[in-house]
Every structure is written in structure tokens, then in C-alpha cells.
Motif scaffolding. Structure first.
Motif, short mmCIF file in Angstrom:
data_model
loop_
_atom_site.label_atom_id
_atom_site.label_comp_id
_atom_site.label_asym_id
_atom_site.label_seq_id
_atom_site.Cartn_x
_atom_site.Cartn_y
_atom_site.Cartn_z
N GLU A 1 -8.47 1.14 5.55
CA GLU A 1 -7.66 2.02 4.72
C GLU A 1 -8.07 3.46 4.99
O GLU A 1 -9.23 3.82 4.88
CB GLU A 1 -7.85 1.69 3.24
CG GLU A 1 -6.93 2.47 2.34
CD GLU A 1 -7.01 2.01 0.91
OE1 GLU A 1 -5.95 1.82 0.31
OE2 GLU A 1 -8.12 1.85 0.40
N PRO B 1 -4.72 7.58 -0.38
CA PRO B 1 -4.60 6.72 0.79
C PRO B 1 -3.30 7.01 1.53
O PRO B 1 -2.26 7.26 0.91
CB PRO B 1 -4.61 5.31 0.22
CG PRO B 1 -4.18 5.47 -1.20
CD PRO B 1 -4.61 6.83 -1.63
N THR C 1 -1.47 5.00 3.03
CA THR C 1 -0.48 3.95 2.78
C THR C 1 0.44 4.28 1.62
O THR C 1 1.54 3.74 1.53
CB THR C 1 -1.17 2.60 2.50
OG1 THR C 1 -2.10 2.77 1.43
CG2 THR C 1 -1.90 2.09 3.73
#
Length: 58
Positions: free
Chosen positions: A22, A33, A35
Motif C-alpha cells: 500500500e 493511501p 488507492t
């Protein structure tokens, strides 16, 4: 007491056994993050270049 010699065998993992790394980055004063970024922000992050500081001449 019996001592077993440690034999170092290479550990091989399949892609299914690996855990994704991550990646976090600092955005506007706090860390998030990558993501969680939207599509445009992910594209912008991919185009960033790392800063390399040159050494001062002596």
C-alpha cells in the motif's frame, strides 16, 4: 540434545500468495493511501517525478 543445521532454502511465492504494497503520499498536509484517489489523481500521481538533491561542491 540434537542440533539441526539450518539449511537456507529459497522461499518462492506465487503471485496469489503475495500481499500488495500500500502506497501512501502526502496530500495537502496529511497522508492518504493512493488507492483512495480518483482516476485523475491516480494519473497525476503516476506522472510525478522524484526529487533528487545534488550534492554541494566542496
Amino acid at each position: 540434545m540434537t542440533h539441526l543445521s539450518a539449511v537456507s532454502l529459497p522461499i518462492e511465492l506465487t503471485d496469489d500468495e503475495r500481499q500488495p504494497c500500500e502506497i501512501w503520499t502526502r496530500v495537502m498536509g496529511y497522508h492518504r493511501p493512493v488507492t483512495s484517489f480518483n482516476t485523475g489523481k491516480k494519473g497525476e500521481f503516476a506522472q510525478r517525478k522524484a526529487f533528487v538533491e545534488c550534492a554541494l561542491p566542496e
